[in-house]
Design an enzyme around this catalytic site. Structure first.
Site, PDB file in Angstrom:
ATOM      1  N   LYS A 202       0.846  -1.420   0.282  1.00  0.00           N
ATOM      2  CA  LYS A 202      -0.071   0.084  -0.486  1.00  0.00           C
ATOM      3  C   LYS A 202       0.651   1.649   0.744  1.00  0.00           C
ATOM      4  O   LYS A 202       1.664   1.134   1.412  1.00  0.00           O
ATOM      5  CB  LYS A 202      -0.770  -0.099   1.294  1.00  0.00           C
ATOM      6  CG  LYS A 202      -1.932   0.570   0.930  1.00  0.00           C
ATOM      7  CD  LYS A 202      -2.139   1.600   0.809  1.00  0.00           C
ATOM      8  CE  LYS A 202      -2.039   3.049   2.223  1.00  0.00           C
ATOM      9  NZ  LYS A 202      -2.122   4.603   1.607  1.00  0.00           N
ATOM     10  N   GLY A 255       6.596   5.720   8.219  1.00  0.00           N
ATOM     11  CA  GLY A 255       5.610   6.468   8.649  1.00  0.00           C
ATOM     12  C   GLY A 255       5.459   7.967   9.703  1.00  0.00           C
ATOM     13  O   GLY A 255       6.743   7.156  10.602  1.00  0.00           O
ATOM     14  N   SER A 256       4.649   8.351  10.224  1.00  0.00           N
ATOM     15  CA  SER A 256       4.882   9.381  10.808  1.00  0.00           C
ATOM     16  C   SER A 256       4.901   8.266  12.549  1.00  0.00           C
ATOM     17  O   SER A 256       4.397   7.108  12.324  1.00  0.00           O
ATOM     18  CB  SER A 256       3.715  10.231  11.283  1.00  0.00           C
ATOM     19  OG  SER A 256       2.651   9.719  11.270  1.00  0.00           O
ATOM     20  N   THR A 257       5.138   9.091  13.826  1.00  0.00           N
ATOM     21  CA  THR A 257       5.329   8.744  14.781  1.00  0.00           C
ATOM     22  C   THR A 257       3.420   8.138  15.820  1.00  0.00           C
ATOM     23  O   THR A 257       3.224   7.009  16.070  1.00  0.00           O
ATOM     24  CB  THR A 257       6.185   9.046  15.428  1.00  0.00           C
ATOM     25  OG1 THR A 257       7.681   9.360  15.240  1.00  0.00           O
ATOM     26  CG2 THR A 257       6.043   8.786  17.372  1.00  0.00           C
ATOM     27  N   ALA A 258       3.290   9.136  15.283  1.00  0.00           N
ATOM     28  CA  ALA A 258       1.374   9.347  15.213  1.00  0.00           C
ATOM     29  C   ALA A 258       0.847   7.682  14.980  1.00  0.00           C
ATOM     30  O   ALA A 258      -0.020   7.002  15.951  1.00  0.00           O
ATOM     31  CB  ALA A 258       1.156  10.722  15.121  1.00  0.00           C
ATOM     32  N   GLY A 260       2.539   5.424  13.078  1.00  0.00           N
ATOM     33  CA  GLY A 260       3.055   4.417  13.914  1.00  0.00           C
ATOM     34  C   GLY A 260       2.831   4.092  15.167  1.00  0.00           C
ATOM     35  O   GLY A 260       2.617   2.287  15.490  1.00  0.00           O
ATOM     36  N   GLU A 277       9.207   2.363  10.862  1.00  0.00           N
ATOM     37  CA  GLU A 277      10.533   3.153  10.503  1.00  0.00           C
ATOM     38  C   GLU A 277       9.904   4.244  10.799  1.00  0.00           C
ATOM     39  O   GLU A 277       9.402   4.373   9.918  1.00  0.00           O
ATOM     40  CB  GLU A 277      11.288   2.791   9.394  1.00  0.00           C
ATOM     41  CG  GLU A 277      12.468   3.391   9.502  1.00  0.00           C
ATOM     42  CD  GLU A 277      12.690   4.258   8.322  1.00  0.00           C
ATOM     43  OE1 GLU A 277      12.218   5.220   9.276  1.00  0.00           O
ATOM     44  OE2 GLU A 277      12.148   4.584   7.369  1.00  0.00           O
ATOM     45  N   CYS A 311      13.284  11.806   6.977  1.00  0.00           N
ATOM     46  CA  CYS A 311      12.866  11.068   8.033  1.00  0.00           C
ATOM     47  C   CYS A 311      14.776  10.629   8.966  1.00  0.00           C
ATOM     48  O   CYS A 311      14.888  11.232  10.309  1.00  0.00           O
ATOM     49  CB  CYS A 311      12.473   9.879   8.619  1.00  0.00           C
ATOM     50  SG  CYS A 311      13.297   8.195   7.524  1.00  0.00           S
TER      51      CYS A 311
END
Length: 507
Positions: A202, A255-258, A260, A277, A311
């Site tokens: 995706k 992707g972003s920490t949020a 993730g 990651e 990142c």
């Protein structure tokens, strides 16, 4: 992914990769989903527009999948794993196919460069020297790994023959972000395929085009039907369904920490293994004994590369107080001279942000930084607005406190904050003071200090006297809120295999 070819002195410099001005802006055809070796439209017939970040104009459309399409992709991947030849194929044969993928990537280099550039806004020079070159190297490296997916024998204190074997996990769901579509998808797909898994990919909804082009390339190389499936659509629909799907055995997420955190919690409830990651906010420390010319080059490369949408970029600069004013003066002139413009201009170093929402986020952080007492040394505004593109000038901000939002949070744009320090202990404390731990760096000519400080920095990778030196042989990944698990290197196969032990009684 070595970005050492990127200009380090604030100018375009000599072309490091040969002539590439002949790559023109493409006009991609509308694209469908790739499921079970076939191209098909979304079950609903829905499509999504793809925007060229350099002009703000629609360049094509892609199919907008729904859960029904995802179910079909997972079913195809499951059939290919359970009934097809891929998982049972000798590693040497998988290696031959993956090596053909690398050959085809090089043969279709211009197509990939043009597609990635128009989709992401990435300068063609960097697409060629970094993105496409790296992806070819990833498949070559993983072709070698495919031949060594081995176990080991173990001695036991009783009469027996004991050994371990590494087996593929099954169906891998790969969810990838918008900033490095080619590299971050291939880092997952190549390793997963090398181990014998099948994949449902995706890609990011903003940047799906190179994922679909790679599906063509893998099919042409001989990857069997159903081994790779590409489903384009909204993350809130397809990404969420992929995380929750009982037919998916493992998820690899960047992707972003949020996002993730949410992805890990969903997978955790299903006891589904994940590789995460996530975000980063790396510090680059310039000690008083640094080679200043080299250090400034690394600093600029660290925060303008890929328009700061990296990142593992270096958006926080920590400078010994004795050099603080000098470094700010150098940066003011050098950063202002970095060429910003059309990604298809060979002289361009910094292209547009990938979308309006990313640009607006950077603007908001710079506005807040000014309110918190930050002094904008250079940049701090949109540029080239007449093009309709999403351009922002590389920006340097000084004099912020360590608790400022622009220091503590991930901006993900071409913004550098600069802070002074007095001692090595203070520099290390500042570098480690954010929730992130993906990358870090230091500039020094003292070898003892380099080893000592590298050992104290809380990061998955530490660079000394440069930035973003990466290769498919070097594992990378995060600590703290930057995630867990490793990509690249032989360590990557650990994330895509499971260990089985066999113990045979001998008497």
């Amino acid at each position: 992914m070595s970005v050492s070819a990127a200009p380090q002195n604030g100018s375009a410099g000599d072309d490091p990769v040969g002539p590439h001005g002949g790559v023109g802006r493409p006009e991609p055809e509308p694209r469908a989903l790739f499921i079970g070796g076939e191209w098909r439209g979304a079950a609903s017939g829905a499509t999504r527009e793809v925007i060229d970040p350099s002009t703000g104009q629609v360049v094509t459309t892609v199919a907008e999948a729904d859960v029904e399409d995802l179910d079909a992709a997972v079913a195809a991947a499951r059939r290919a794993f359970d009934e097809g030849p891929w998982a049972s194929m000798p590693g040497r044969e998988r290696a031959r196919i993956l090596h053909r993928v690398a050959d085809l990537i090089r043969r279709r280099e211009d197509d990939l460069v043009a597609t990635e550039s128009v989709d992401v806004g990435k300068p063609v020079s960097l697409c060629r020297a970094v993105d496409v070159a790296t992806v070819a190297e990833q498949y070559e490296y993983c072709s070698a790994l495919a031949q060594g997916v081995d176990g080991a024998t173990r001695r036991l204190p009783f009469p027996s023959h004991a050994y371990t074997v590494r087996e593929p996990l099954g169906v891998v769901g790969a969810i990838t972000p918008f900033n490095f579509p080619l590299i971050l998808s291939s880092s997952k797909i190549a390793a997963a395929l090398a181990a014998g898994n099948t994949v449902v990919h995706k890609p990011a909804e903003e940047t799906p085009l190179s994922a679909l082009l790679m599906a063509e390339i893998l099919a042409e190389a001989g990857v069997p039907d159903g081994v790779l499936n590409v489903v384009t659509g909204a993350g809130t629909v397809i990404g969420e369904a992929l995380l929750r799907h009982p037919g998916v055995d493992k998820v690899a997420f960047t992707g972003s920490t949020a996002v993730g955190r949410h992805a890990a919690s969903v997978a955790g409830r299903m006891l589904k293994p994940v590789t995460m990651e996530l975000g980063g906010n790396a510090a680059n420390i310039v000690f008083e004994d640094a080679d200043l010319e080299s250090a400034i080059g690394a600093v600029i490369k660290g925060f303008v590369f890929n328009t700061g949408q990296f990142c593992m970029g270096g958006p926080r600069l920590l400078v010994h107080r004795s050099l603080y004013d000098t470094v700010l003066g150098i940066l003011e002139g050098a950063v202002a001279g970095v060429p910003v413009g059309d990604p298809f201009d060979p002289a361009t170093v910094v292209g547009p942000m990938t979308g309006e929402r990313h640009l607006a986020k950077v603007e908001e952080y710079v506005r807040i930084a000014r309110e918190e007492g930050g002094r904008v040394i250079t940049g701090g505004a949109r540029v080239h607005e007449e093009t309709g593109g999403f351009y922002y000038a590389p920006t340097v901000i000084a004099d912020l406190s360590n608790d400022a939002r622009a220091v503590q949070e991930e901006i993900f744009g071409p913004v550098l904050t600069v802070q002074p320090f007095d001692t090595e202990d203070e520099a290390v404390a500042l570098a480690n003071s954010t929730p992130y731990g993906l990358a870090s760096g230091l500039q020094t000519q003292n070898l003892t200090r380099a080893h000592r400080v590298a050992g104290r920095l809380k990061a998955g990778i530490v660079w000394v006297n440069d930035w973003a030196m990466l290769d498919p042989a070097i594992p990378f990944g995060g600590v703290k809120q930057s995630g867990y698990g490793r990509e690249y290197g032989p360590e990557a196969l650990e994330a895509y295999t499971k260990v089985k032990s066999v113990v045979i009684k001998l008497t």
